[in-house]
Design an enzyme around this catalytic site. Structure first.
Site: not given
Ligand code: FPP
Length: 245
Positions: A20, A68
């Site tokens: 996250d 998501n």
């Molecule tokens: C949460 O951060 C993260 C995600 C929903 C996506 C995670 C994906 C990756 C790290 C990309 C690559 C993964 C692989 C396995 C290749 P957020 O967007 O919710 O962050 P925030 O809470 O700060 O908005």
């Protein structure tokens, strides 16, 4: 402070990670959210390398939840493209470290090019046994449990299973990856104290490690720090601490 892996006496067999904070990391730098995810993909690679070095057998990352899909189409599309480019970037790492790729979640809901790209690496690494890298994609734990209940109900209907013989083991055996041991450690970055529909069944007895570090900043050393914290924990599974003689 650098951590000496030799001092860690207990290495968890399976570590699950809620990645996250990509969005906040990007926002603080005036970048687009996808830039945060791109940097986050570098952290995935760092954690894979660190886990292999430490001897962790299974790594599960929560890359995309069933919820998501509600994000803006541009971000969903960006994440799907990033998944493909990340697989290209990680491929060599997987071969070099004997890491098998597996997916958990609603595979059929993913766009065809993503499925094809994933399948290619799943097949190419299927024979590796040292480590397993599990990507939770279009994953939701409640859906997983509901799917398990449906499979069990079908077996009861067909007379293959008796209702009175259904127990915890039966549920566990009908989850997406029944052969994978439950995670002993769950790491969540960026400080939120939530499970967010991640591995609700499998994390019943896991140790939780929550860090304020945003996922894009979570690299090898941060992973080793989490392992060190795990080493300091006293796992009792509902029992009582052993008495000193
Ligand atoms: C949460 O951060 C993260 C995600 C929903 C996506 C995670 C994906 C990756 C790290 C990309 C690559 C993964 C692989 C396995 C290749 P957020 O967007 O919710 O962050 P925030 O809470 O700060 O908005």
């Amino acid at each position: 402070m650098s951590i000496d892996l030799k001092n860690l006496t207990r290495i968890p067999k399976h570590v699950a990670l809620i990645m996250d904070g990509n969005g906040r990391w990007a926002q603080e730098r005036g970048l687009s959210r996808i830039e945060g995810h791109k940097e986050g993909a570098q952290s995935v690679r760092a954690v894979l390398r660190a886990a292999a070095q430490a001897g962790v057998e299974f790594i599960t990352v929560y890359a995309f939840s069933t919820e998501n899909w509600k994000r803006p189409p541009q971000e969903v599309d960006g994440l799907m493209k990033l998944l493909i480019s990340s697989l290209n970037a990680y491929e060599q790492e997987l071969h070099d470290n004997n890491i098998r790729l597996r997916i958990m979640g609603q595979f059929e809901r993913l766009p065809l090019p993503v499925r094809m790209r994933l399948q290619k690496t799943i097949d190419a690494t299927a024979h590796y046994t040292d480590h397993t890298f599990i990507i939770a994609l279009s994953y939701g734990s409640r859906t997983e449990i509901a799917d398990a209940v449906k499979k069990i109900a079908e077996k009861v209907k067909k007379g293959e299973l008796k209702t009175k013989s259904i127990d915890e083991q039966t549920i566990a055996e009908h989850l997406y990856l029944p052969d994978v041991p439950d995670p002993e450690l769950m790491i969540r970055t960026s400080g939120e104290l939530r499970l967010s529909n991640f591995l609700l069944w499998q994390l019943s007895y896991s140790e939780f490690y929550i860090t304020d570090t945003y996922w894009p900043d979570f690299r090898e050393e941060a992973f080793f720090e989490a392992l060190e914290a795990f080493n300091r924990r006293d796992r009792r599974y509902g029992g009582i601490k052993k008495q000193e003689p």
